[in-house]
Structure formats: structure tokens, C-alpha cells
Design a protein around this motif. Structure first.
Motif, PDB file in Angstrom:
ATOM      1  N   MET A  85      32.020  30.039  59.435  1.00 53.71           N
ATOM      2  CA  MET A  85      32.284  30.916  60.581  1.00 53.71           C
ATOM      3  C   MET A  85      33.786  31.098  60.827  1.00 53.71           C
ATOM      4  SD  MET A  85      29.159  31.626  61.661  1.00 53.71           S
ATOM      5  CE  MET A  85      29.224  32.070  63.398  1.00 53.71           C
ATOM      6  N   VAL A  86      34.492  31.606  59.834  1.00 51.25           N
ATOM      7  CA  VAL A  86      35.955  31.650  59.900  1.00 51.25           C
ATOM      8  C   VAL A  86      36.484  32.588  60.987  1.00 51.25           C
ATOM      9  CG1 VAL A  86      36.283  30.958  57.520  1.00 51.25           C
ATOM     10  CG2 VAL A  86      36.000  33.384  58.056  1.00 51.25           C
ATOM     11  N   ARG A  87      35.670  33.473  61.494  1.00 54.29           N
ATOM     12  CA  ARG A  87      36.138  34.366  62.555  1.00 54.29           C
ATOM     13  C   ARG A  87      35.996  33.745  63.941  1.00 54.29           C
ATOM     14  NH1 ARG A  87      34.174  40.493  60.813  1.00 54.29           N
ATOM     15  NH2 ARG A  87      35.240  40.522  58.785  1.00 54.29           N
ATOM     16  N   GLU A  88      35.393  32.575  63.990  1.00 55.07           N
ATOM     17  CA  GLU A  88      35.225  31.884  65.268  1.00 55.07           C
ATOM     18  C   GLU A  88      36.300  30.813  65.430  1.00 55.07           C
ATOM     19  OE1 GLU A  88      33.119  33.135  67.265  1.00 55.07           O
ATOM     20  OE2 GLU A  88      32.095  34.417  65.820  1.00 55.07           O
ATOM     21  N   GLU A  89      36.382  30.251  66.634  1.00 62.80           N
ATOM     22  CA  GLU A  89      37.348  29.194  66.891  1.00 62.80           C
ATOM     23  C   GLU A  89      37.054  27.977  66.007  1.00 62.80           C
ATOM     24  OE1 GLU A  89      40.013  29.260  68.775  1.00 62.80           O
ATOM     25  OE2 GLU A  89      39.632  31.335  69.400  1.00 62.80           O
ATOM     26  N   GLY A 119      28.885  32.758  56.862  1.00 61.25           N
ATOM     27  CA  GLY A 119      29.087  33.571  58.054  1.00 61.25           C
ATOM     28  C   GLY A 119      27.874  33.501  58.967  1.00 61.25           C
TER      29      GLY A 119
END
Length: 268
Positions: free
Chosen positions: A207-211, A180
Motif C-alpha cells: 500500500m505504497v500510496r498510504e501512510e 495494492g
């Protein structure tokens, strides 16, 4: 049992949210108490924004030294002394600390209370035997790193982002568990300051919450800087022999692999 006046607002937690709540409410004429069990400033001052960005800034300078050819200059290998780098990070923190000093908030009219709060009724908390009442409470107690239950980790020793800036050395090698924002920024900073770094992430990308496109670009950049990225992997065990640690990782359907790094050395 000592009882206090009825405050309009009591903020529990003296990090960014609690400080802003207390200062803003007092500025609007409300009666305010601010309760903190440790030090005002919270994650931002002590373990987050201020020290991490100071470390990143130093690491960026070191990177520009090495990458100077991209700007038409002669590349230079920076001489890095870990103790000096981390001392500069703590100096940046000390420079900001007076802005979060309890006396500054008391001068605003905030009743700063030191200690741990516990609710004893819907409108009352207790702090070291003192009862504090309020019409409204803001619970801003923050968070802490979740340490995964990896066999051998506790015995081998580790540090989280909260302890990263109070070290005296740059680690020769570093396994970062979690891809993250915090894990990635520390991985890149320590790599630029000389550490051999591996990032182990359970999910299939950083960074799975990002594009996805951003994550792909970032992963490519980190690998280009020499960081080993192991997505879709978990740490299954950590062992220690003397001053060396061995981290074993595995992916579903595959055998475990071991991250092997050189012996710790003095930062250069």
C-alpha cells in the motif's frame, strides 16, 4: 451512413462515471447518449465494489467464527463450500444489476447505444455504422488489470480481479502479485476463506500510496492471519505441472526462491 441528432453530451463507457454523467445530465435537461460496448455497470457492478465487498463480508463472518474467543464466545471452525460462497457473491451482484439496466436509463431520456465507439471527428463518433454527434464527450472507458510479462505465466494460467468472482472454487493456494488495495483485499478475503496466500510486492512495503504507519499495521495484521508477505520481491517465473503451479520469486542481490504450496484440495 446513418447520422444522429446533435447531443449535448455523449458519455463513452457505462461504468459508474458514465452512468452518473448520463443520469445527472439528463436530469438537468441535457440531451444525452450513453455508449457501452459490453454491459452497463462497469467495474463497480461486475468486478469491483459490489462483488468484492460481498466476498469480503462473507470472509469477515468466517473470521469472526474463528476469532469468537475475543468476544467471549466459543470459537467455531466455519464449514466453507467455495461454490456456495461465490454463488452468494454473484447473487449480490444480480440484486444490484437492475439499477444499471439500460431500460432504466432510457426511461430517464438517455439514448443508450450498445457497441464500441471510435472518434471520426472532434465532434463525432461511430458505433456499428451509426454516426453520433455531440457538443461534449465524456470518455469514461475505465481500466483493466496490467498483466506483468512473467515467463511461463500465460502457459501456467492465472486470474485477475476481473475473473475472481466468476470462479466456482476457493483456491487451495494463491500467489497475489501486487500489494495494492485490490491485491491486499483479495489476499485477506481468500485467506479467511481457507486459501494459503502469499503476496509478492516489488516495492519495499504494501500500500505504497498510504501512510507508512498504516501499511506497517496492515502488514502485521495480514501476517497475523497467516498471509506470507514478500515485499521487495518480483516473480521471475511460473511453471505448471498438471494441476500444480510453482512460482519463483527473487529479490535484488539474492537467489531465487520458490513458493511451495500443497496440492489443490476441495474447499471445506
Amino acid at each position: 451512413m446513418a447520422r444522429d441528432q446533435m447531443f449535448d453530451i455523449v458519455a463513452i463507457g457505462g461504468g459508474t462515471a458514465g452512468l452518473v454523467t448520463a443520469a445527472g445530465s439528463a436530469g438537468l435537461g441535457a440531451s444525452v447518449a450513453l455508449i457501452e460496448r459490453d454491459r452497463l455497470g462497469g467495474d463497480c457492478l461486475w468486478t469491483g465494489c459490489v462483488p468484492s465487498k460481498a466476498l469480503i463480508s462473507t470472509a469477515r463472518v468466517a473470521h469472526h467464527f474463528r476469532d469468537a474467543a475475543a468476544h467471549g464466545l466459543r470459537p467455531v471452525q466455519p464449514q466453507i463450500e467455495g461454490a456456495d460462497v461465490l454463488a452468494s457473491v454473484r447473487a449480490a451482484r444480480a440484486e444490484i444489476e437492475p439499477h444499471d439496466d439500460p431500460e432504466r436509463f432510457r426511461a430517464m431520456g438517455v439514448d443508450v447505444v450498445e457497441g464500441a465507439a471510435r472518434f471520426v471527428s472532434p465532434h463525432e463518433v461511430e458505433v456499428d455504422g451509426r454516426r453520433i454527434r455531440a457538443r461534449r464527450f465524456v470518455v469514461a472507458t475505465g481500466s483493466r488489470a496490467a498483466v506483468p510479462p512473467i515467463p511461463g505465466l500465460e502457459e501456467a494460467g492465472y486470474f485477475t480481479h476481473a475473473e475472481a468472482f466468476d470462479r466456482d472454487t476457493i483456491p487451495a493456494s494463491l500467489a497475489v502479485v501486487g500489494g495494492g488495495p485490490i491485491g491486499v483485499e483479495l489476499a485477506q478475503a481468500f485467506r479467511r476463506l481457507g486459501s494459503e496466500v502469499t503476496v509478492v510486492e516489488l516495492l519495499d512495503r504494501l500500500m505504497v500510496r498510504e501512510e507508512p504507519e498504516l501499511a506497517e499495521l496492515l502488514t502485521s495484521r495480514l501476517r497475523g492471519e497467516g498471509i506470507e508477505i514478500r515485499t521487495g520481491h518480483v516473480v521471475t517465473r511460473v511453471d505448471r505441472a498438471g494441476d500444480r503451479r510453482r512460482v519463483t520469486i527473487a529479490a535484488a542481490g539474492t537467489r531465487s526462491a520458490t513458493i511451495r504450496r500443497p496440492r489443490p484440495r476441495r474447499s471445506r
